[in-house]
Design an enzyme around this catalytic site. Structure first.
Site, short mmCIF file in Angstrom:
data_model
loop_
_atom_site.label_atom_id
_atom_site.label_comp_id
_atom_site.label_asym_id
_atom_site.label_seq_id
_atom_site.Cartn_x
_atom_site.Cartn_y
_atom_site.Cartn_z
N LYS A 3 -10.73 -5.90 10.18
CA LYS A 3 -9.55 -5.45 10.91
C LYS A 3 -9.42 -6.16 12.26
O LYS A 3 -8.32 -6.37 12.75
CB LYS A 3 -9.60 -3.92 11.10
CG LYS A 3 -9.30 -3.16 9.81
CD LYS A 3 -7.81 -3.32 9.44
CE LYS A 3 -7.40 -2.41 8.30
NZ LYS A 3 -5.94 -2.45 8.05
N HIS A 39 -6.22 9.49 10.93
CA HIS A 39 -5.07 10.37 10.67
C HIS A 39 -5.15 10.87 9.24
O HIS A 39 -5.41 10.14 8.32
CB HIS A 39 -3.74 9.71 11.01
CG HIS A 39 -3.60 8.31 10.52
ND1 HIS A 39 -4.31 7.25 11.05
CD2 HIS A 39 -2.82 7.79 9.55
CE1 HIS A 39 -3.97 6.14 10.43
NE2 HIS A 39 -3.08 6.44 9.50
N TYR A 86 -15.65 -3.40 7.42
CA TYR A 86 -14.26 -2.93 7.55
C TYR A 86 -13.72 -3.23 8.96
O TYR A 86 -12.63 -3.80 9.12
CB TYR A 86 -14.20 -1.42 7.27
CG TYR A 86 -12.88 -0.79 7.58
CD1 TYR A 86 -11.73 -1.13 6.86
CD2 TYR A 86 -12.76 0.17 8.57
CE1 TYR A 86 -10.51 -0.56 7.14
CE2 TYR A 86 -11.54 0.77 8.86
CZ TYR A 86 -10.41 0.40 8.14
OH TYR A 86 -9.20 0.98 8.43
N GLY A 141 0.84 -1.20 0.00
CA GLY A 141 0.00 0.00 0.00
C GLY A 141 0.87 1.25 0.00
O GLY A 141 0.51 2.26 0.61
N THR A 185 1.44 3.47 -2.17
CA THR A 185 0.94 4.69 -2.82
C THR A 185 -0.19 5.35 -2.03
O THR A 185 -0.72 6.38 -2.44
CB THR A 185 0.44 4.41 -4.26
OG1 THR A 185 -0.54 3.38 -4.18
CG2 THR A 185 1.56 4.00 -5.18
N GLY A 186 -0.56 4.77 -0.89
CA GLY A 186 -1.58 5.41 -0.03
C GLY A 186 -0.93 6.50 0.82
O GLY A 186 0.30 6.66 0.84
N GLN A 187 -1.78 7.21 1.55
CA GLN A 187 -1.29 8.32 2.40
C GLN A 187 -0.14 7.87 3.32
O GLN A 187 0.94 8.48 3.34
CB GLN A 187 -2.44 8.84 3.26
CG GLN A 187 -2.01 9.77 4.37
CD GLN A 187 -3.15 10.18 5.28
OE1 GLN A 187 -3.73 11.24 5.10
NE2 GLN A 187 -3.47 9.36 6.27
N ASP A 188 -0.34 6.79 4.07
CA ASP A 188 0.67 6.38 5.05
C ASP A 188 1.92 5.85 4.37
O ASP A 188 3.04 6.08 4.84
CB ASP A 188 0.09 5.31 6.00
CG ASP A 188 -1.04 5.88 6.86
OD1 ASP A 188 -1.33 7.09 6.73
OD2 ASP A 188 -1.62 5.12 7.65
#
Ligand code: GDP
Length: 391
Positions: free
Chosen positions: A188, A214, A184, A22, A24-27
């Site tokens: 998780k 965040h 979701y 992941g 390319t995601g924000q984090d």
């Protein structure tokens, strides 16, 4: 501490290989920026590998980051991309065996709560089976090469879900009960127990952060903060008429993604940090632990919305009702309106985290407060909106 700690892992200046799913995601982007920055005071030099889906829309941001880092440092940075998907066990096995990472960060997920109501199977496939594939590949790597891989997995405050009346004033810490309200959150929670399973049965160095919301200018605009800052900037410049939103009364504990990825690195290197903080030496056999990451204060969507409009020069808006739904007005003009299509079948009314364990044990603290976060997002979105006006 190089002298104190004889563990081979901790030789200063040695390269470490990090694999980010992941990416390319924000984090993923914030973590890549941190690991490859010369300002990051880690004892290792990082080579970063990332897993990217072929059609990732955010790839240009990552490439731009790489070019910026290389320009700043006057040399190449070590960033290698692998095209594939965490849901494919063969791909994960092959990639982890060829990269031989020291650290894995698992950010690959279907992270949108609202989308998970419409795509429960997909959400569970990516979020749960993706982690199984990573863990099995890491396990076989450690058997084949006697190499231990440390794994960080991203968990979420959505797992706490709906609180009872008695719980509603309590801060949510590591032992707060789970009460999921979406596919979701269920996916998780299942992954959270997978982390504990691999840690207790195989003694893997795997851990997770239960992260509260965040945000940043890189947050996808389907999340409410970014939707608001983008919308407010566009309304200010006259290229959008109004914002359509959902539940205005949900409260969230919003922090900055830059602070959070620092916490993720600390958690994935927790025995090192604990050893240095306590001056007690690093015991790499200590089992890893999980931590809540949060700012500890929370705000309703309505206040975020009001504050963003105020910062953009609209003054205090009036809260009115039209056909039973709230709207925010400046005089006669409607600037924001509740659209029932953004209301959720299952809602989490309040999330507020207790970060005292990570603060006291690992020395992490949120440095950026909501004011600074909102200013940064609004400024970014105003620049983007100005560019939009040129075309
Ligand atoms: P989440 O906490 O991971 O679901 O993050 P979101 O940013 O998607 O949603 C935060 C809260 O804002 C939730 O309680 C939503 O119901 C609420 N909300 C209100 N209006 C909107 C909207 O237009 N979009 C989104 N994504 N959330 C909204």
């Amino acid at each position: 501490w190089q002298e104190r700690h004889k563990v081979e892992d901790y030789k200063i200046g040695y390269n470490r290989v990090a694999l980010i799913t992941g990416i390319t995601g924000q984090d993923g982007i914030y973590l890549t920026a941190m690991l490859l920055s010369p300002l990051f005071m880690a004892p290792f030099v990082y080579q970063v590998h990332g897993i990217v889906r072929k059609n990732s829309a955010s790839l240009p941001i990552l490439i731009n980051l790489q070019e910026t880092l290389e320009r700043q440092q006057g040399r190449k940075v070590s960033l290698t991309l692998h095209y594939g998907d965490v849901t494919d066990p063969h791909f994960m096995q092959q990639t982890i065996h060829s990269v031989k990472p020291d650290e894995i960060y698992n950010f690959a997920a279907q992270t949108h709560v609202q989308h998970s109501f419409f795509m429960p199977s997909h959400t569970i496939d990516v979020n749960f089976k993706g982690l199984v594939n990573i863990c099995q590949a890491a396990l076989s790597l450690s058997f084949a090469y006697q190499r231990s891989v440390r794994i960080f997995h991203a968990s979420t405050s959505e797992m706490f879900g709906q609180t009872t009346a008695q719980q509603s004033d309590s801060l949510m810490g590591e032992s707060f009960p789970f009460n999921p309200a979406s596919p979701y959150a269920v996916s998780k929670i299942a992954s959270y127990y997978l982390v504990r399973y691999y840690r207790s049965v195989y003694q893997m160095r795997i851990s997770t952060a239960i992260s509260f919301n965040h945000e940043s200018p890189l947050r996808h605009e389907s999340f409410v903060t970014r939707k608001i800052t983008k919308g407010v900037a566009r309304i200010k410049l006259g290229i959008q008429e109004k914002l359509l939103v959902g539940n205005l009364y949900a409260k969230r504990d919003w922090g900055h993604a830059r602070d959070f990825v620092r916490g993720f690195w600390i958690i994935n290197n927790q025995e090192l940090v604990k050893g240095v903080r306590n001056d007690s030496g690093i015991d790499s056999r200590q089992p890893f632990e999980d931590y809540v990451i949060a700012t500890s204060w929370s705000m309703p969507v309505l206040d975020f919305l009001q504050e963003a409009f105020k910062k953009a020069g609209f003054g205090q808006l009036q809260l009115m009702r039209d056909n039973g739904y709230e709207q925010l007005c400046s005089g006669e003009r409607v600037l924001a309106k509740v659209d029932p299509k953004f209301l959720r079948p299952g809602e989490v009314p309040m999330l507020r985290g207790d970060p005292s364990k990570i603060e006291s044990e690992l020395g992490w603290k949120a440095e950026i407060q909501i004011e600074g976060l909102m200013d940064e997002m609004l400024e970014y979105d105003e620049q983007v909106a100005k560019l939009e006006m040129l075309v």
